[in-house]
Design a protein around this motif. Structure first.
Motif, mmCIF file in Angstrom:
data_model
loop_
_atom_site.group_PDB
_atom_site.id
_atom_site.type_symbol
_atom_site.label_atom_id
_atom_site.label_comp_id
_atom_site.label_asym_id
_atom_site.label_seq_id
_atom_site.Cartn_x
_atom_site.Cartn_y
_atom_site.Cartn_z
ATOM 1 N N TYR A 18 0.747 -1.418 -0.057
ATOM 2 C CA TYR A 18 0.032 0.065 0.026
ATOM 3 C C TYR A 18 0.748 1.338 -0.130
ATOM 4 O O TYR A 18 0.407 2.273 -0.317
ATOM 5 C CB TYR A 18 -0.844 0.020 1.091
ATOM 6 N N GLN A 19 2.297 1.058 0.162
ATOM 7 C CA GLN A 19 3.038 2.179 0.239
ATOM 8 C C GLN A 19 2.858 2.927 -1.181
ATOM 9 O O GLN A 19 3.032 2.356 -2.321
ATOM 10 C CB GLN A 19 4.499 2.067 0.229
ATOM 11 N N HIS B 148 0.255 3.929 -2.380
ATOM 12 C CA HIS B 148 -1.296 3.641 -2.827
ATOM 13 C C HIS B 148 -2.437 3.924 -1.583
ATOM 14 O O HIS B 148 -3.412 3.455 -1.292
ATOM 15 C CB HIS B 148 -1.445 2.117 -3.236
ATOM 16 N N TRP B 149 -1.764 4.954 -1.076
ATOM 17 C CA TRP B 149 -2.543 5.274 0.166
ATOM 18 C C TRP B 149 -2.803 6.971 0.260
ATOM 19 O O TRP B 149 -1.932 7.868 0.304
ATOM 20 C CB TRP B 149 -1.668 5.038 1.450
ATOM 21 N N TYR B 150 -3.918 7.580 0.163
ATOM 22 C CA TYR B 150 -4.468 8.809 -0.124
ATOM 23 C C TYR B 150 -5.300 9.264 0.961
ATOM 24 O O TYR B 150 -6.516 9.335 0.807
ATOM 25 C CB TYR B 150 -4.973 8.873 -1.389
ATOM 26 N N ASP C 123 -6.149 12.074 1.970
ATOM 27 C CA ASP C 123 -7.091 13.281 1.319
ATOM 28 C C ASP C 123 -8.006 12.643 0.306
ATOM 29 O O ASP C 123 -9.156 13.520 0.144
ATOM 30 C CB ASP C 123 -5.864 14.443 0.662
ATOM 31 N N LYS C 124 -7.708 11.544 -0.047
ATOM 32 C CA LYS C 124 -8.972 11.030 -1.141
ATOM 33 C C LYS C 124 -8.938 9.601 -0.851
ATOM 34 O O LYS C 124 -8.554 8.643 -1.617
ATOM 35 C CB LYS C 124 -8.248 11.284 -2.375
ATOM 36 N N LYS D 15 -9.462 6.993 -3.554
ATOM 37 C CA LYS D 15 -8.752 6.625 -4.622
ATOM 38 C C LYS D 15 -8.095 5.382 -4.537
ATOM 39 O O LYS D 15 -7.392 5.079 -3.154
ATOM 40 C CB LYS D 15 -7.564 7.971 -4.936
ATOM 41 N N GLY D 16 -7.842 4.444 -5.281
ATOM 42 C CA GLY D 16 -7.020 3.293 -5.163
ATOM 43 C C GLY D 16 -7.686 2.277 -4.420
ATOM 44 O O GLY D 16 -6.825 1.080 -4.008
ATOM 45 N N ASP E 158 -9.145 1.114 3.465
ATOM 46 C CA ASP E 158 -9.036 2.456 3.148
ATOM 47 C C ASP E 158 -8.478 3.351 4.013
ATOM 48 O O ASP E 158 -8.820 3.202 5.178
ATOM 49 C CB ASP E 158 -10.299 2.905 2.577
ATOM 50 N N PRO E 159 -7.931 4.625 4.001
ATOM 51 C CA PRO E 159 -7.506 5.639 4.926
ATOM 52 C C PRO E 159 -8.872 5.877 5.729
ATOM 53 O O PRO E 159 -10.120 6.090 5.197
ATOM 54 C CB PRO E 159 -7.115 6.793 4.113
#
Length: 181
Positions: free
Chosen positions: A42-43, A45-47, A49-50, A53-54, A98-99
């Motif tokens: 996931y480095q 691929h971690w957003y 703020d969004k 995404k991903g 997800d974040p």
């Protein structure tokens, strides 16, 4: 990212402990290897703020088409010397990591509707846990019947995986988002 991955793995391990036939000492090794793999994967691929995404890249999918064996999870099982089917996963499920949120969809829904993704865990921006649901409450919320038969534990953990899906598959695509549009 680590909190979200740990929440997903806590749920996955609870599932394996209930339905699988992996020795208890191998479950922790499985968890540790999968955690390391996901943290590395996931480095980039971690957003935060969004968060949407991903999502497809960060999902783990278990369904009949892939013999209930996500590609990443299958590789970890094979690396550790046991067949993925020993995990005992026989429900259709997708975990999204997800974040700030981990969600799951239990069951095969040809026509996804609102609220079919259930919250496993939710975090604030500082990483504090706001919500956590265990396996039983998620099964109850999804109305998927629990399997009540006792599974015998394997003593060898070495049966081969004969499924073509264990050698590779494409990344699953999310059919709907748990995030409001």
């Amino acid at each position: 990212m680590k909190n979200e991955i740990n929440s997903a793995l806590d749920l996955l391990v609870a599932y394996v402990q209930r339905f699988g036939s992996i020795k208890e000492e191998n479950i922790e090794e499985f968890r540790s290897h999968l955690q390391q793999n996901l943290l590395q994967r996931y480095q980039g691929h971690w957003y935060p703020d969004k968060p949407a995404k991903g999502q497809a890249y960060r999902s783990l999918e278990f369904n009949e088409e892939n013999d209930y064996c996500d590609l990443i999870v299958s590789q970890i099982c094979n690396d550790l010397g046991f067949a993925p089917n020993l995990l005992g996963i026989r429900h259709e499920l997708i975990l999204w990591i997800d974040p700030y949120e981990v969600t799951i969809r239990l069951g095969n829904h040809a026509f996804p509707k609102e609220n079919q993704q259930l919250v496993v865990a939710k975090f604030d921006t500082e990483g504090n846990e706001l919500v956590r649901n265990d396996l039983d409450s998620l099964f109850y919320q999804s109305r998927i019947p629990m399997v009540t038969t006792t599974v015998s534990r394997s003593s060898t953990n070495s049966s081969p995986c004969n499924s073509a899906s264990c050698s590779g598959s494409s990344t699953p695509q999310r059919t709907s988002s748990p995030y409001p549009v």
